[in-house]
Design a protein around this motif. Structure first.
Motif, short mmCIF file in Angstrom:
data_model
loop_
_atom_site.label_atom_id
_atom_site.label_comp_id
_atom_site.label_asym_id
_atom_site.label_seq_id
_atom_site.Cartn_x
_atom_site.Cartn_y
_atom_site.Cartn_z
N PHE A 1 32.12 38.67 52.61
CA PHE A 1 30.86 38.77 53.49
C PHE A 1 30.02 37.86 53.24
N THR B 1 35.05 41.13 49.23
CA THR B 1 34.92 40.89 50.60
C THR B 1 34.83 39.43 50.82
N GLU C 1 42.16 35.54 39.20
CA GLU C 1 40.67 36.21 38.43
C GLU C 1 39.54 35.36 39.35
N SER D 1 36.79 42.61 32.66
CA SER D 1 36.64 41.36 32.16
C SER D 1 37.38 41.13 30.77
N GLY D 2 37.81 40.14 30.48
CA GLY D 2 38.44 39.73 29.00
C GLY D 2 38.94 40.96 28.37
N ASN E 1 34.80 38.04 28.20
CA ASN E 1 34.52 36.75 27.47
C ASN E 1 33.43 36.48 28.27
N GLU F 1 30.31 33.04 42.38
CA GLU F 1 31.55 32.51 42.63
C GLU F 1 31.68 32.40 44.11
N GLY G 1 26.93 42.22 40.93
CA GLY G 1 27.75 41.56 39.99
C GLY G 1 27.19 40.56 38.99
N ALA G 2 27.84 39.83 38.43
CA ALA G 2 27.30 39.15 37.26
C ALA G 2 26.11 38.15 37.69
N ALA G 3 26.34 37.42 38.72
CA ALA G 3 25.26 36.64 39.02
C ALA G 3 24.01 37.17 39.90
N ASP H 1 24.73 47.14 46.70
CA ASP H 1 26.12 46.68 46.51
C ASP H 1 27.05 47.91 47.09
N HIS H 2 28.08 47.44 48.00
CA HIS H 2 28.67 48.68 48.46
C HIS H 2 29.55 49.34 47.56
N ASN I 1 33.48 31.03 33.87
CA ASN I 1 32.81 31.42 35.15
C ASN I 1 31.83 32.61 35.27
N PHE I 2 31.88 33.25 33.84
CA PHE I 2 30.39 33.98 33.87
C PHE I 2 29.38 33.18 33.43
N GLY J 1 35.74 32.07 29.84
CA GLY J 1 34.24 32.41 29.56
C GLY J 1 33.50 31.69 30.63
P1 FDA Z 1 31.40 39.43 41.21
O1 FDA Z 1 32.49 39.56 41.91
O2 FDA Z 1 31.17 39.75 39.81
O3 FDA Z 1 30.28 40.44 42.16
C1 FDA Z 1 30.10 40.70 43.56
C2 FDA Z 1 29.57 41.92 43.87
O4 FDA Z 1 29.34 41.86 45.10
C3 FDA Z 1 30.39 43.10 43.46
O5 FDA Z 1 29.84 43.98 42.76
C4 FDA Z 1 30.64 43.45 44.86
O6 FDA Z 1 31.28 44.92 44.98
C5 FDA Z 1 29.80 43.32 45.67
N1 FDA Z 1 30.08 42.92 47.25
C6 FDA Z 1 31.00 42.44 47.70
N2 FDA Z 1 31.17 42.29 48.96
C7 FDA Z 1 30.06 43.08 49.46
C8 FDA Z 1 29.61 43.72 50.53
N3 FDA Z 1 30.16 43.31 51.72
N4 FDA Z 1 28.33 44.41 50.54
C9 FDA Z 1 27.94 44.59 49.19
N5 FDA Z 1 28.27 44.16 48.25
C10 FDA Z 1 29.33 43.43 48.26
N6 FDA Z 1 35.13 35.30 33.98
C11 FDA Z 1 34.75 34.98 32.81
O7 FDA Z 1 34.11 34.05 32.56
N7 FDA Z 1 35.27 35.59 31.61
C12 FDA Z 1 36.28 36.60 31.61
O8 FDA Z 1 36.48 37.39 30.69
C13 FDA Z 1 36.91 37.03 32.92
N8 FDA Z 1 37.66 37.77 33.08
C14 FDA Z 1 37.94 38.33 34.49
C15 FDA Z 1 38.84 39.31 34.50
C16 FDA Z 1 39.37 39.86 35.69
C17 FDA Z 1 40.54 40.65 35.91
C18 FDA Z 1 38.79 38.95 37.06
C19 FDA Z 1 39.11 39.40 38.32
C20 FDA Z 1 37.85 38.00 36.89
C21 FDA Z 1 37.63 37.79 35.36
N9 FDA Z 1 36.61 36.81 35.31
C22 FDA Z 1 35.96 36.18 34.11
C23 FDA Z 1 35.67 36.04 36.46
C24 FDA Z 1 34.49 36.55 36.74
O9 FDA Z 1 34.92 38.09 36.86
C25 FDA Z 1 33.70 36.20 37.89
O10 FDA Z 1 33.86 34.80 38.10
C26 FDA Z 1 32.42 36.75 38.00
O11 FDA Z 1 32.60 38.18 38.26
C27 FDA Z 1 31.54 36.25 39.25
O12 FDA Z 1 30.65 36.73 39.39
P2 FDA Z 1 29.85 37.05 40.85
O13 FDA Z 1 28.42 37.84 40.64
O14 FDA Z 1 29.46 35.92 41.55
O15 FDA Z 1 30.60 37.94 41.61
#
Ligand code: FDA
Length: 392
Positions: free
Chosen positions: A172, A170, A336, A45-46, A51, A365, A12-14, A33-34, A377-378, A375
């Protein structure tokens, strides 16, 4: 057996930011990643334009049991740093409002940019790869992948929060934390629409779809943004923002016309135009449907002249001091973000490494740092991912 310097769980992003940075430093990096595609939440997003940061991002825009924890990472990787990256990839962007930056084109450009950054760092990306277990030994970490075991000196947990399970969220990351005896603070859905009980919902049903520029507050925290009535309750940016602060069972305070001194206006109209219906006057500051709703709720008389001071005060309170008690939220299905998570007291604020488990990092997250809507959280995902990428 495959051996890497760094394994990252979660593309994901982080996770992608951490991997790209570690790769740029010359570390051999594996990201698993699964999901079948990287950055799925970035993609949606956004409203599809991502965003991706907020120009005004400061630690004050984040919730955490330790509000000071995020200071270091946010200072070392700023919105300007991410904008510079976006510009290096020739992605056009614009500011929408309140410092919120969006892609002109598509959120996919941000995903492609991070994938390209990882490729430049020689990062190996394995998608559709579930991790069935993690073990810790003297040489680092062992990850059990489908039919294969990989080893890594450092492990970065970037599995995100619990929101939108349909997209692969998840628990996890929390499970890994628990496995290593790392404390987790209670989690709850954040940036989420709030729901109303059936009796109240019946009354607000005619308002569904209506949006007003208002204010939603909880305790000392308030947000001036749009409020939206829905078929399930109440939403819109102001409500999403306050939902992260709201405590179940408590009321939130809503102002539907926060910039209007309504009581003064009602009193003046009663004195000068007593035949006017309260709903007509309210219609000057609120949409008509809402004006009718408020005047019925306040049990207003047909004419202002017949409304006592108590009734005018009740009308004013229904508009600008509406104590609304949601009966819940729409939950992780639409939230979100996830509030709470890995306790920051367990992590080093410069590197995101677990103090008790050298080589184990938590970013994004999954950590108890939650941004406002807009923006933030990103920006936390980039900053915390970057911090871990420097150290892993
Ligand atoms: P993220 O959720 O991005 O990535 C986690 C990854 O881990 C995923 O790819 C997942 O598949 C993987 N994973 C999970 N469990 C696993 C497992 N057991 N095994 C292997 N892989 C696994 N924020 C913002 O700043 N601006 C915005 O515009 C938006 N818009 C927005 C819209 C919507 C609909 C949502 C749901 C969320 C947003 N956000 C947002 C929030 C933002 O998306 C969120 O805070 C970040 O994606 C968090 O980044 P992470 O990398 O921590 O988790």
């Amino acid at each position: 057996m495959n051996r890497f310097d760094v394994a990252v769980i979660g593309a994901g992003a982080a996770g992608m930011m951490a991997a790209a940075e570690a790769g740029r430093r010359g570390r051999s990096v594996l990201v698993v990643d699964h999901a079948r595609a990287p950055g799925e939440k970035i993609r949606i997003s956004g409203g599809g334009r991502c965003n991706f940061t907020n120009l005004g991002a400061t630690p004050a825009n984040f919730l955490s049991a330790n509000p000071r924890f995020a200071i270091s990472a946010l200072k070392r990787y700023t919105p300007r740093d991410f904008i510079a990256l976006v510009e290096r990839h020739r992605i056009a962007w614009h500011e929408k409002k309140l410092g919120q930056l969006f892609c002109d084109g598509s959120a996919r450009q941000i995903v492609e940019m991070l994938v390209a950054e990882m490729a430049m760092g020689g990062v190996t990306l394995r998608l559709a790869t579930p991790v069935s277990g993690v073990e810790h030994g003297p040489d680092g970490f062992r990850l059990a992948l489908a039919g294969e075991t990989v080893e890594a000196a450092s492990l970065v947990v970037a599995t995100g929060g619990l929101s939108i399970p349909k997209m692969g969220a998840t628990d996890f990351g929390y499970r890994i934390a628990r496995q290593f005896g790392i404390a987790i603070l209670p989690t709850r859905p954040g940036l989420v629409p709030l729901t109303l009980d059936p009796a109240l919902l019946e009354k607000t049903a005619p308002l569904a779809g209506l949006s007003v520029e208002g204010r939603a507050s909880f305790g000392k925290t308030g947000f001036d943004e749009a409020l939206l009535f829905t078929h399930r309750g109440i939403s819109g940016p102001a409500i999403l923002q306050i939902s992260s602060f709201w405590k179940e069972g408590e009321p939130i305070r809503i102002a539907l016309a926060p910039s209007v001194d309504l009581l003064a206006r009602l009193r003046e109209a009663r004195a000068t135009n007593g035949r006017q219906a309260p709903a007509t006057l309210l219609g000057e500051v609120l949409p008509k449907r809402l004006a009718l709703f408020v005047s019925a709720e306040a049990k207003a008389r047909p004419h202002l002249a017949d409304c006592s001071d108590a009734v005018l005060t009740a009308i004013d309170a229904s508009v600008n001091g509406w104590m609304l008690r949601p009966n819940g939220s729409e939950g992780y299905r639409t939230a979100e973000v996830t509030v709470g998570g890995v306790d920051t007291a367990e992590l080093d604020q410069k590197t995101m490494m677990a103090k008790r488990v050298p080589g184990l990092f938590f970013v994004g997250e999954v950590v108890d740092v939650t941004g406002w809507l807009g923006g933030y959280n990103f920006q936390w995902a980039w900053a915390s991912g970057w911090a871990a990428g420097q150290a892993a």
